[in-house]
Design a protein around this motif. Structure first.
Motif, PDB file in Angstrom:
ATOM      1  N   THR A 101       0.856  -1.185   0.000  1.00 58.08           N
ATOM      2  CA  THR A 101       0.000   0.000   0.000  1.00 58.08           C
ATOM      3  C   THR A 101       0.897   1.241   0.000  1.00 58.08           C
ATOM      4  OG1 THR A 101      -0.092   0.144   2.424  1.00 58.08           O
ATOM      5  CG2 THR A 101      -1.786  -1.180   1.337  1.00 58.08           C
ATOM      6  N   SER A 102       0.284   2.389  -0.165  1.00 55.42           N
ATOM      7  CA  SER A 102       1.012   3.652  -0.025  1.00 55.42           C
ATOM      8  C   SER A 102       0.153   4.634   0.747  1.00 55.42           C
ATOM      9  CB  SER A 102       1.414   4.236  -1.388  1.00 55.42           C
ATOM     10  OG  SER A 102       0.364   4.141  -2.330  1.00 55.42           O
ATOM     11  N   TYR A 103       0.805   5.477   1.513  1.00 57.90           N
ATOM     12  CA  TYR A 103       0.109   6.456   2.354  1.00 57.90           C
ATOM     13  C   TYR A 103       0.297   7.823   1.713  1.00 57.90           C
ATOM     14  CZ  TYR A 103      -1.912   8.311   6.653  1.00 57.90           C
ATOM     15  OH  TYR A 103      -2.743   8.919   7.572  1.00 57.90           O
ATOM     16  N   HIS A 104      -0.716   8.257   0.954  1.00 54.23           N
ATOM     17  CA  HIS A 104      -0.622   9.503   0.198  1.00 54.23           C
ATOM     18  C   HIS A 104      -1.256  10.686   0.913  1.00 54.23           C
ATOM     19  CE1 HIS A 104       0.731   7.827  -3.704  1.00 54.23           C
ATOM     20  NE2 HIS A 104       0.072   6.751  -3.307  1.00 54.23           N
ATOM     21  N   THR A 105      -2.298  10.425   1.679  1.00 54.45           N
ATOM     22  CA  THR A 105      -3.154  11.511   2.161  1.00 54.45           C
ATOM     23  C   THR A 105      -3.446  11.353   3.644  1.00 54.45           C
ATOM     24  OG1 THR A 105      -4.210  11.554  -0.019  1.00 54.45           O
ATOM     25  CG2 THR A 105      -5.336  12.707   1.758  1.00 54.45           C
ATOM     26  N   ARG A 106      -3.394  12.436   4.363  1.00 55.15           N
ATOM     27  CA  ARG A 106      -3.748  12.412   5.794  1.00 55.15           C
ATOM     28  C   ARG A 106      -5.274  12.477   5.937  1.00 55.15           C
ATOM     29  NH1 ARG A 106       0.179  12.951   9.588  1.00 55.15           N
ATOM     30  NH2 ARG A 106       2.255  13.684   8.962  1.00 55.15           N
ATOM     31  N   PHE A 107      -5.916  11.358   5.624  1.00 52.04           N
ATOM     32  CA  PHE A 107      -7.371  11.323   5.687  1.00 52.04           C
ATOM     33  C   PHE A 107      -7.923  11.642   7.073  1.00 52.04           C
ATOM     34  CE2 PHE A 107      -7.492   8.767   1.656  1.00 52.04           C
ATOM     35  CZ  PHE A 107      -8.297   9.658   0.968  1.00 52.04           C
ATOM     36  N   PRO A 108      -7.292  11.171   8.167  1.00 51.64           N
ATOM     37  CA  PRO A 108      -7.845  11.519   9.479  1.00 51.64           C
ATOM     38  C   PRO A 108      -7.957  13.030   9.687  1.00 51.64           C
ATOM     39  CG  PRO A 108      -6.313   9.708   9.704  1.00 51.64           C
ATOM     40  CD  PRO A 108      -6.183  10.195   8.295  1.00 51.64           C
ATOM     41  N   GLU A 109      -6.925  13.761   9.279  1.00 52.13           N
ATOM     42  CA  GLU A 109      -6.970  15.220   9.423  1.00 52.13           C
ATOM     43  C   GLU A 109      -8.001  15.836   8.479  1.00 52.13           C
ATOM     44  OE1 GLU A 109      -3.217  13.923  11.260  1.00 52.13           O
ATOM     45  OE2 GLU A 109      -4.298  13.380   9.434  1.00 52.13           O
ATOM     46  N   TYR A 110      -8.119  15.293   7.260  1.00 53.60           N
ATOM     47  CA  TYR A 110      -9.114  15.799   6.311  1.00 53.60           C
ATOM     48  C   TYR A 110     -10.526  15.570   6.850  1.00 53.60           C
ATOM     49  CZ  TYR A 110      -5.696  16.445   2.531  1.00 53.60           C
ATOM     50  OH  TYR A 110      -4.654  16.879   1.752  1.00 53.60           O
ATOM     51  N   VAL A 111     -10.763  14.361   7.360  1.00 53.65           N
ATOM     52  CA  VAL A 111     -12.094  14.031   7.888  1.00 53.65           C
ATOM     53  C   VAL A 111     -12.411  14.889   9.106  1.00 53.65           C
ATOM     54  CG1 VAL A 111     -13.447  12.215   8.998  1.00 53.65           C
ATOM     55  CG2 VAL A 111     -12.088  11.691   6.970  1.00 53.65           C
ATOM     56  N   GLN A 112     -11.410  15.111   9.942  1.00 51.49           N
ATOM     57  CA  GLN A 112     -11.631  15.962  11.112  1.00 51.49           C
ATOM     58  C   GLN A 112     -11.982  17.385  10.702  1.00 51.49           C
ATOM     59  OE1 GLN A 112      -8.262  17.163  13.670  1.00 51.49           O
ATOM     60  NE2 GLN A 112      -9.417  16.290  15.384  1.00 51.49           N
ATOM     61  N   ALA A 113     -11.315  17.893   9.654  1.00 52.61           N
ATOM     62  CA  ALA A 113     -11.589  19.258   9.190  1.00 52.61           C
ATOM     63  C   ALA A 113     -12.985  19.387   8.610  1.00 52.61           C
ATOM     64  CB  ALA A 113     -10.553  19.668   8.148  1.00 52.61           C
ATOM     65  N   ARG A 114     -13.484  18.320   7.994  1.00 53.70           N
ATOM     66  CA  ARG A 114     -14.782  18.391   7.326  1.00 53.70           C
ATOM     67  C   ARG A 114     -15.934  17.886   8.177  1.00 53.70           C
ATOM     68  NH1 ARG A 114     -14.709  18.998   1.730  1.00 53.70           N
ATOM     69  NH2 ARG A 114     -12.647  19.275   0.834  1.00 53.70           N
ATOM     70  N   ALA A 115     -15.711  16.798   8.934  1.00 50.42           N
ATOM     71  CA  ALA A 115     -16.823  16.154   9.637  1.00 50.42           C
ATOM     72  C   ALA A 115     -16.640  16.119  11.152  1.00 50.42           C
ATOM     73  CB  ALA A 115     -16.999  14.730   9.115  1.00 50.42           C
ATOM     74  N   LYS A 116     -15.538  16.675  11.667  1.00 49.66           N
ATOM     75  CA  LYS A 116     -15.291  16.740  13.106  1.00 49.66           C
ATOM     76  C   LYS A 116     -15.230  15.360  13.756  1.00 49.66           C
ATOM     77  CE  LYS A 116     -15.517  21.133  12.446  1.00 49.66           C
ATOM     78  NZ  LYS A 116     -14.249  21.865  12.200  1.00 49.66           N
ATOM     79  N   ILE A 117     -14.742  14.356  13.003  1.00 50.05           N
ATOM     80  CA  ILE A 117     -14.548  13.018  13.551  1.00 50.05           C
ATOM     81  C   ILE A 117     -13.157  12.936  14.155  1.00 50.05           C
ATOM     82  CG2 ILE A 117     -14.357  10.563  12.972  1.00 50.05           C
ATOM     83  CD1 ILE A 117     -16.446  11.015  10.809  1.00 50.05           C
ATOM     84  N   GLY A 118     -13.044  12.370  15.344  1.00 48.90           N
ATOM     85  CA  GLY A 118     -11.776  12.328  16.056  1.00 48.90           C
ATOM     86  C   GLY A 118     -10.687  11.578  15.314  1.00 48.90           C
ATOM     87  N   LEU A 119      -9.439  11.976  15.531  1.00 48.57           N
ATOM     88  CA  LEU A 119      -8.319  11.353  14.848  1.00 48.57           C
ATOM     89  C   LEU A 119      -8.122   9.904  15.266  1.00 48.57           C
ATOM     90  CD1 LEU A 119      -5.620  14.188  14.996  1.00 48.57           C
ATOM     91  CD2 LEU A 119      -7.092  13.574  13.072  1.00 48.57           C
ATOM     92  N   GLY A 120      -8.412   9.587  16.526  1.00 50.61           N
ATOM     93  CA  GLY A 120      -8.154   8.244  17.032  1.00 50.61           C
ATOM     94  C   GLY A 120      -8.880   7.168  16.249  1.00 50.61           C
ATOM     95  N   LEU A 121     -10.163   7.379  15.977  1.00 45.58           N
ATOM     96  CA  LEU A 121     -10.953   6.392  15.242  1.00 45.58           C
ATOM     97  C   LEU A 121     -10.435   6.232  13.823  1.00 45.58           C
ATOM     98  CD1 LEU A 121     -13.353   4.497  14.925  1.00 45.58           C
ATOM     99  CD2 LEU A 121     -14.779   6.508  14.390  1.00 45.58           C
ATOM    100  N   SER A 122     -10.175   7.356  13.152  1.00 54.20           N
ATOM    101  CA  SER A 122      -9.713   7.298  11.762  1.00 54.20           C
ATOM    102  C   SER A 122      -8.371   6.590  11.657  1.00 54.20           C
ATOM    103  CB  SER A 122      -9.601   8.710  11.183  1.00 54.20           C
ATOM    104  OG  SER A 122     -10.859   9.347  11.133  1.00 54.20           O
ATOM    105  N   TYR A 123      -7.443   6.902  12.562  1.00 53.55           N
ATOM    106  CA  TYR A 123      -6.134   6.254  12.496  1.00 53.55           C
ATOM    107  C   TYR A 123      -6.230   4.771  12.825  1.00 53.55           C
ATOM    108  CZ  TYR A 123      -3.096  10.202  11.486  1.00 53.55           C
ATOM    109  OH  TYR A 123      -2.449  11.238  10.863  1.00 53.55           O
ATOM    110  N   ALA A 124      -7.165   4.371  13.666  1.00 54.68           N
ATOM    111  CA  ALA A 124      -7.344   2.951  13.963  1.00 54.68           C
ATOM    112  C   ALA A 124      -7.762   2.190  12.712  1.00 54.68           C
ATOM    113  CB  ALA A 124      -8.379   2.774  15.072  1.00 54.68           C
ATOM    114  N   VAL A 125      -8.675   2.785  11.932  1.00 52.17           N
ATOM    115  CA  VAL A 125      -9.117   2.159  10.678  1.00 52.17           C
ATOM    116  C   VAL A 125      -7.955   2.056   9.699  1.00 52.17           C
ATOM    117  CG1 VAL A 125     -10.624   2.431   8.675  1.00 52.17           C
ATOM    118  CG2 VAL A 125     -11.513   2.889  10.968  1.00 52.17           C
ATOM    119  N   LEU A 126      -7.179   3.127   9.575  1.00 54.82           N
ATOM    120  CA  LEU A 126      -6.065   3.121   8.631  1.00 54.82           C
ATOM    121  C   LEU A 126      -4.954   2.161   9.061  1.00 54.82           C
ATOM    122  CD1 LEU A 126      -5.697   6.833   7.499  1.00 54.82           C
ATOM    123  CD2 LEU A 126      -7.020   4.982   6.483  1.00 54.82           C
ATOM    124  N   ARG A 127      -4.735   2.030  10.358  1.00 57.62           N
ATOM    125  CA  ARG A 127      -3.744   1.060  10.831  1.00 57.62           C
ATOM    126  C   ARG A 127      -4.133  -0.353  10.400  1.00 57.62           C
ATOM    127  NH1 ARG A 127      -3.347   3.963  15.524  1.00 57.62           N
ATOM    128  NH2 ARG A 127      -4.975   2.697  16.491  1.00 57.62           N
TER     129      ARG A 127
END
Length: 340
Positions: A101-127
């Motif tokens: 795989t490749s890590y191109h985009t900081r989706f957790p930060e993007y999602v937080q900026a748009r939908a106010k979803i916490g970084l912890g949940l997003s990074y858990a999914v990406l891990r």
């Protein structure tokens, strides 16, 4: 090898991920590999909410399974973590096939900026997504350190390149004459969206003028709020290079990019960079001592300091980054198997 590439970011999208993958795939084919791309154009898709120019595949799993089996890949690379990326992830796990795989985009930060979803949940999914891979390719050392601290494993370096023929110091667009202005011209190029933090650039108290090149969902709002800035819209390749070259400083206000190809494009055009001291700019400008631009916590100070950079040194620094090296690193990172 027969290399299967699964990606949610593909033409006609215009962004760093697409530019990187199209260039690398061209390089792989030139080396004799057969590359099949399964992108949104191969599936039924719908516009992404708030981002209609991006298409999201709808239930791509069955189609992905059929097309992947028909291709019989010897290596699989998953570019993104969208619907197609997850379809490829599930398919590979079901087949028992290793993948990268490749890590191109900081989706957790993007999602937080748009939908106010916490970084912890997003990074858990990406891990979960990336740690199942044989290797996850990352563009910079600071990104590798950040992801490793967040529990990501098997991280491998994967640099980027720039087309030195396409992006060059000449010709230069004469912004001062065209706009009828005096003083330095500060230019930004890229997608005009909230995660790019362009408002931080436009809000700066700077001498001279500000030019924004590109398009995106935040353009209308920013044009209304900052009528003194000049917005060009999207430019063709030749016009884009001249726009970079005509600037006195290229301003990159993003806090969430993982690399920033536009930084290399600007430097290749001889235009110094001003940016925050974050992943991407920090790595690209490392060890240059202000000769090709400035990064720091104070973006205004970085912009003013970059006016003293050496345009010749900017071009020379960009010449260190080649697409050939990028393609070779990608090729070596793959995990080939006997055809399925």
């Amino acid at each position: 090898m027969r290399i299967l590439v699964a990606t949610d970011a593909w033409k006609p999208q215009v962004n760093g991920v697409v530019r990187t993958m199209t260039t690398v795939i061209d390089g792989l084919r030139a080396r004799g590999h057969e590359v099949e791309v399964l992108g949104p154009d191969r599936f039924r898709s719908v516009p992404c909410p708030t981002y209609p120019e991006i298409r999201l595949a709808v239930w791509p799993g069955p189609g992905f399974d059929r097309m992947a089996r028909a291709f019989r890949p010897q290596a699989l690379h998953i570019v993104t973590e969208g619907p197609i990326g997850w379809a490829a992830w599930r398919w590979a796990r079901k087949q028992g096939m290793p993948f990268t795989t490749s890590y191109h985009t900081r989706f957790p930060e993007y999602v937080q900026a748009r939908a106010k979803i916490g970084l912890g949940l997003s990074y858990a999914v990406l891990r979960r997504f990336h740690n199942a891979a044989e290797a996850t390719l990352v563009a910079t050392e600071s990104l590798r350190e950040d992801l490793a601290a967040r529990g990501f494993t098997r991280l491998k370096p994967w640099t980027r390149g720039v087309d030195l023929a396409r992006f060059s110091p000449e010709p230069r667009r004469d912004w001062k004459t065209e706009l009828g202005v005096q003083g330095p011209v500060f230019v930004h190029v890229g997608r005009i969206a909230v995660e790019k933090n362009i408002e931080a650039f436009l809000s700066l108290d700077l001498p001279g003028s500000k030019v924004v090149v590109g398009d995106g969902p935040q353009r209308a709002a920013l044009q209304h709020r900052f009528p003194e800035a000049f917005f060009t819209g999207r430019l063709s390749e030749g016009a884009l290079a001249a726009a970079y070259a005509g600037g006195d400083v290229f301003v990159f206000p993003s806090l969430t990019d993982t690399f920033g190809l536009v930084l290399l494009e600007s430097l290749a055009c001889g235009t110094p960079v001003a940016a925050y001291d974050v992943t991407g700019p920090r790595d690209i400008l490392a060890g240059t001592g202000g000769r090709v631009g400035t990064v720091g916590a104070d973006l205004r100070a970085a912009c003013l300091a970059a006016l003293n950079a050496d345009r010749g040194a900017c071009r020379a620094h960009a010449e260190r980054f080649t697409w050939e090296a990028c393609t070779e690193m990608f090729e070596k990172a793959l995990s080939p198997v006997s055809a399925l």
